[in-house]
Structure formats: C-alpha cells, structure tokens
Design an enzyme around this catalytic site. Structure first.
Site, PDB file in Angstrom:
ATOM      1  N   SER A 271      46.179  34.650  36.440  1.00 25.58           N
ATOM      2  CA  SER A 271      45.010  34.504  37.315  1.00 25.58           C
ATOM      3  C   SER A 271      43.762  34.770  36.498  1.00 25.58           C
ATOM      4  O   SER A 271      43.542  35.885  36.013  1.00 25.58           O
ATOM      5  CB  SER A 271      45.088  35.499  38.477  1.00 25.58           C
ATOM      6  OG  SER A 271      43.797  35.647  39.042  1.00 25.58           O
TER       7      SER A 271
ATOM      8  N   HIS B 164      46.132  30.023  37.594  1.00 27.01           N
ATOM      9  CA  HIS B 164      45.829  30.408  38.980  1.00 27.01           C
ATOM     10  C   HIS B 164      44.319  30.634  39.078  1.00 27.01           C
ATOM     11  O   HIS B 164      43.759  31.462  38.361  1.00 27.01           O
ATOM     12  CB  HIS B 164      46.617  31.668  39.323  1.00 27.01           C
ATOM     13  CG  HIS B 164      46.480  32.098  40.745  1.00 27.01           C
ATOM     14  ND1 HIS B 164      47.261  31.585  41.758  1.00 27.01           N
ATOM     15  CD2 HIS B 164      45.656  33.004  41.333  1.00 27.01           C
ATOM     16  CE1 HIS B 164      46.923  32.150  42.903  1.00 27.01           C
ATOM     17  NE2 HIS B 164      45.943  33.018  42.679  1.00 27.01           N
TER      18      HIS B 164
ATOM     19  N   ASP C   6      41.232  31.555  41.450  1.00 26.01           N
ATOM     20  CA  ASP C   6      40.924  32.230  42.713  1.00 26.01           C
ATOM     21  C   ASP C   6      39.519  31.904  43.205  1.00 26.01           C
ATOM     22  O   ASP C   6      38.534  32.244  42.551  1.00 26.01           O
ATOM     23  CB  ASP C   6      41.026  33.750  42.522  1.00 26.01           C
ATOM     24  CG  ASP C   6      42.468  34.219  42.443  1.00 26.01           C
ATOM     25  OD1 ASP C   6      43.258  33.843  43.331  1.00 26.01           O
ATOM     26  OD2 ASP C   6      42.800  34.946  41.494  1.00 26.01           O
TER      27      ASP C   6
ATOM     28  N   MET D  77      36.774  32.521  46.188  1.00 27.32           N
ATOM     29  CA  MET D  77      36.447  33.460  47.276  1.00 27.32           C
ATOM     30  C   MET D  77      35.052  33.173  47.795  1.00 27.32           C
ATOM     31  O   MET D  77      34.131  32.912  47.014  1.00 27.32           O
ATOM     32  CB  MET D  77      36.477  34.894  46.748  1.00 27.32           C
ATOM     33  CG  MET D  77      37.788  35.275  46.105  1.00 27.32           C
ATOM     34  SD  MET D  77      37.719  36.971  45.519  1.00 27.32           S
ATOM     35  CE  MET D  77      39.310  37.084  44.692  1.00 27.32           C
TER      36      MET D  77
ATOM     37  N   HIS E 260      43.552  28.644  44.528  1.00 25.46           N
ATOM     38  CA  HIS E 260      43.885  29.553  45.630  1.00 25.46           C
ATOM     39  C   HIS E 260      42.611  29.749  46.444  1.00 25.46           C
ATOM     40  O   HIS E 260      41.736  30.523  46.050  1.00 25.46           O
ATOM     41  CB  HIS E 260      44.417  30.875  45.045  1.00 25.46           C
ATOM     42  CG  HIS E 260      44.744  31.894  46.083  1.00 25.46           C
ATOM     43  ND1 HIS E 260      44.967  33.218  45.777  1.00 25.46           N
ATOM     44  CD2 HIS E 260      44.896  31.787  47.429  1.00 25.46           C
ATOM     45  CE1 HIS E 260      45.232  33.878  46.885  1.00 25.46           C
ATOM     46  NE2 HIS E 260      45.188  33.042  47.898  1.00 25.46           N
TER      47      HIS E 260
ATOM     48  N   MET F 165      40.611  31.246  49.003  1.00 25.84           N
ATOM     49  CA  MET F 165      40.446  32.375  49.936  1.00 25.84           C
ATOM     50  C   MET F 165      39.100  32.172  50.611  1.00 25.84           C
ATOM     51  O   MET F 165      38.129  32.898  50.374  1.00 25.84           O
ATOM     52  CB  MET F 165      40.521  33.699  49.164  1.00 25.84           C
ATOM     53  CG  MET F 165      41.931  33.970  48.637  1.00 25.84           C
ATOM     54  SD  MET F 165      41.981  35.277  47.393  1.00 25.84           S
ATOM     55  CE  MET F 165      41.555  34.330  45.944  1.00 25.84           C
TER      56      MET F 165
ATOM     57  N   MET G 112      50.968  36.945  49.499  1.00 23.34           N
ATOM     58  CA  MET G 112      50.029  37.935  48.951  1.00 23.34           C
ATOM     59  C   MET G 112      50.677  39.311  48.953  1.00 23.34           C
ATOM     60  O   MET G 112      51.181  39.774  49.965  1.00 23.34           O
ATOM     61  CB  MET G 112      48.746  38.002  49.799  1.00 23.34           C
ATOM     62  CG  MET G 112      47.809  36.822  49.690  1.00 23.34           C
ATOM     63  SD  MET G 112      47.255  36.380  48.031  1.00 23.34           S
ATOM     64  CE  MET G 112      46.583  37.908  47.414  1.00 23.34           C
TER      65      MET G 112
ATOM     66  N   ASP H 246      51.550  36.902  44.582  1.00 24.13           N
ATOM     67  CA  ASP H 246      50.191  37.057  44.051  1.00 24.13           C
ATOM     68  C   ASP H 246      49.626  38.428  44.419  1.00 24.13           C
ATOM     69  O   ASP H 246      49.384  38.703  45.597  1.00 24.13           O
ATOM     70  CB  ASP H 246      49.301  35.942  44.621  1.00 24.13           C
ATOM     71  CG  ASP H 246      47.881  35.983  44.067  1.00 24.13           C
ATOM     72  OD1 ASP H 246      47.621  36.742  43.113  1.00 24.13           O
ATOM     73  OD2 ASP H 246      47.028  35.242  44.608  1.00 24.13           O
TER      74      ASP H 246
HETATM   75  C1  DX5 Z   1      43.504  38.551  44.721  1.00 22.11           C
HETATM   76  C2  DX5 Z   1      43.757  37.257  43.999  1.00 22.11           C
HETATM   77  C3  DX5 Z   1      44.757  37.405  42.935  1.00 22.11           C
HETATM   78  C4  DX5 Z   1      44.327  38.337  41.838  1.00 22.11           C
HETATM   79  C5  DX5 Z   1      45.527  38.880  41.161  1.00 22.11           C
HETATM   80  O1  DX5 Z   1      42.662  38.339  45.772  1.00 22.11           O
HETATM   81  O2  DX5 Z   1      44.210  36.260  44.883  1.00 22.11           O
HETATM   82  O3  DX5 Z   1      45.149  36.150  42.392  1.00 22.11           O
HETATM   83  O4  DX5 Z   1      43.521  37.718  40.884  1.00 22.11           O
HETATM   84  O5  DX5 Z   1      45.105  39.830  40.245  1.00 22.11           O
HETATM   85  P1  DX5 Z   1      46.042  41.048  39.856  1.00 22.11           P
HETATM   86  O6  DX5 Z   1      47.235  40.463  39.202  1.00 22.11           O
HETATM   87  O7  DX5 Z   1      45.183  41.857  38.951  1.00 22.11           O
HETATM   88  O8  DX5 Z   1      46.402  41.776  41.140  1.00 22.11           O
HETATM   89 ZN    ZN Z   2      45.135  34.477  43.939  1.00 22.98          ZN
END
Ligand code: DX5
Ligand code: ZN
Length: 231
Positions: free
Chosen positions: A15, A40, A42, A44, A73, A75, A144, A182
C-alpha cells in the site's frame, strides 16, 4: 469457465499510503523490483473516512511508472461518480465499499464494462453477509482489518474469523475469487491471515516502514508460500 481453486494465487500488494510521496516513482519501482504482485492505491475523501489521501492525477502518474496491476481502494462516499475516472487514469481493479454501495451487482457490471476487475470492501463492523450474496459478480472481496483511514494501525483479530467465514462460504458455493486483507498486515501475522483464507495481502507500514523492501517481502512471501490455507 468457472474458476477453480488453482486460480487463487497469493499476491503481495504494497500500500503506497506509507510510501514517501516525494519519491513515489522510486518507491513503486523499488517494491516492483522486490517482487510486488500488485500496487494498492488508497483513495480517501475526508468524508467516508476521516482523512484525505491521493486521487486521479496521482493515479495517472503512478500508471506511468509501473506495469503492475493497480487496485484503487476507494474509501469515498460516492464511488459511482469516480470509478470511470480511476479506470481511465490506469486502475486495473476498483474496490468500492459495501457501506456506500446500494447495488453491488450494478456496480460490478459498471466496473467490468469499463474493463477493470470489481472488488467490494467490508469494514470491520460490517457483516460479510452484506457482500457474500453477490460474490459471483465479483473478482475480489476486500476485508478491512483496521478502521479505514490511516496506515500503521493495529490488526483487528476478529478479521480472521471473517476471513474464514468468507473463504468457507465461497468454497461451499464453488467460487474462487480473490480475498484481500487490508490493515495491520505484517511479518508477524501474515501466516495467520493466509491460514484464515486470504490470498491478497496488503501491507503499507509493514513494507514501506522497513529499510530493505526486498528482504521484508521475501520473508513475507516465504511465510505465505509455506502456510497452507487451513480451510
Ligand atoms: C487503511 C488503508 C490501508 C493502509 C494499510 O485505511 O486502506 O490500505 O494503507 O496500511 P498498514 O499496512 O500500515 O495498516
Ligand atoms: Zn487500503
């Protein structure tokens, strides 16, 4: 042709949320060299989760520096508005959260029509049964194991039961879609999540927080390869 168990491959998915964004291209090339199977990515929005990260222009830049598949991903509260833009920017798969997806088959169709793989994310407090009835429409389900929003959190152990339940149900129904875990995945728990049925392992701080990505990812892969799925 219906998928079989042989179609399930273990994949390490760093990620990039925990990467050094000032050197993102180098960071991605480094995990690619170290054996990453997928990136991956992310996204947000400060609404679905209490944090803001990266979006479409960064996806376009990342697409130019790697040939690895990129999973976006999302979010975000209104994923339907943005899936097309993320696929056009280079995402190979799109993960949308079930908590903000009232019609999973329609979303999966939309993503497939755009030419990407469809995945649905499940928050820690959300029941897997919100997604499982639609599993045949999906390429992946994303479990998650932290509350989404931040890297570097502790793994929530109840995610292991959820993984077992999901993989058993999928097997019972003859479905072999990817099951991605994840959040908080590190060297010390990656064997447990493999045993519980995950086959796609997201790790942010567990990889980018280490000095030698090659070494840590080799160690992760060894554990994954040598741990049978106990289901
Ligand atoms: C959290 C993300 C994850 C995060 C994982 O909201 O969706 O993908 O980056 O990071 P680690 O492995 O540090 O928990
Ligand atoms: Zn993620």
């Amino acid at each position: 042709m219906a998928p079989s168990a042989e179609d399930i491959h273990d994949k390490l998915a760093p990620s990039i949320l925990s990467a050094d964004f000032a050197r993102l291209g180098e960071e991605i090339r480094a995990v690619e060299r170290a054996g990453a199977d997928m990136i991956h990515f992310d996204v947000m929005d400060g609404h679905f989760v209490p944090n803001i990260s990266i979006g479409i222009p960064v996806m376009e830049s990342v697409r130019k520096v790697t040939r690895l598949p990129i999973d976006a991903h999302l979010m975000i509260s209104e994923p339907a508005r943005y899936v097309e833009a993320f696929v056009k920017a280079g995402a190979n798969s799109i993960s949308v959260h079930c908590e903000v997806c009232p019609d999973i088959p329609a979303m999966a169709r939309r993503i497939h029509d755009l030419g990407a793989r469809a995945s649905i994310g499940i928050n820690p407090e959300t029941d897997a049964d919100k997604v499982l009835p639609f599993a045949e429409h999906l390429d992946m389900s994303l479990v998650m194991s932290v509350h989404p929003g931040f890297g570097g959190q502790e793994f929530i152990p109840a995610a292991l039961d959820k993984l077992r339940y999901i993989r058993r149900e999928l097997k019972r129904r003859g479905l072999s879609i990817d099951v991605e875990i994840d959040g908080g995945v590190k060297l010390d728990n990656i064997a447990d999540v493999k045993a519980a049925g995950a086959n796609v392992f997201v790790s942010g701080s567990g990889i980018f927080g280490k000095p030698d990505y090659g070494k840590i990812m080799n160690e992760m892969r060894e554990l994954v390869v040598h741990t049978p799925s106990k289901l």
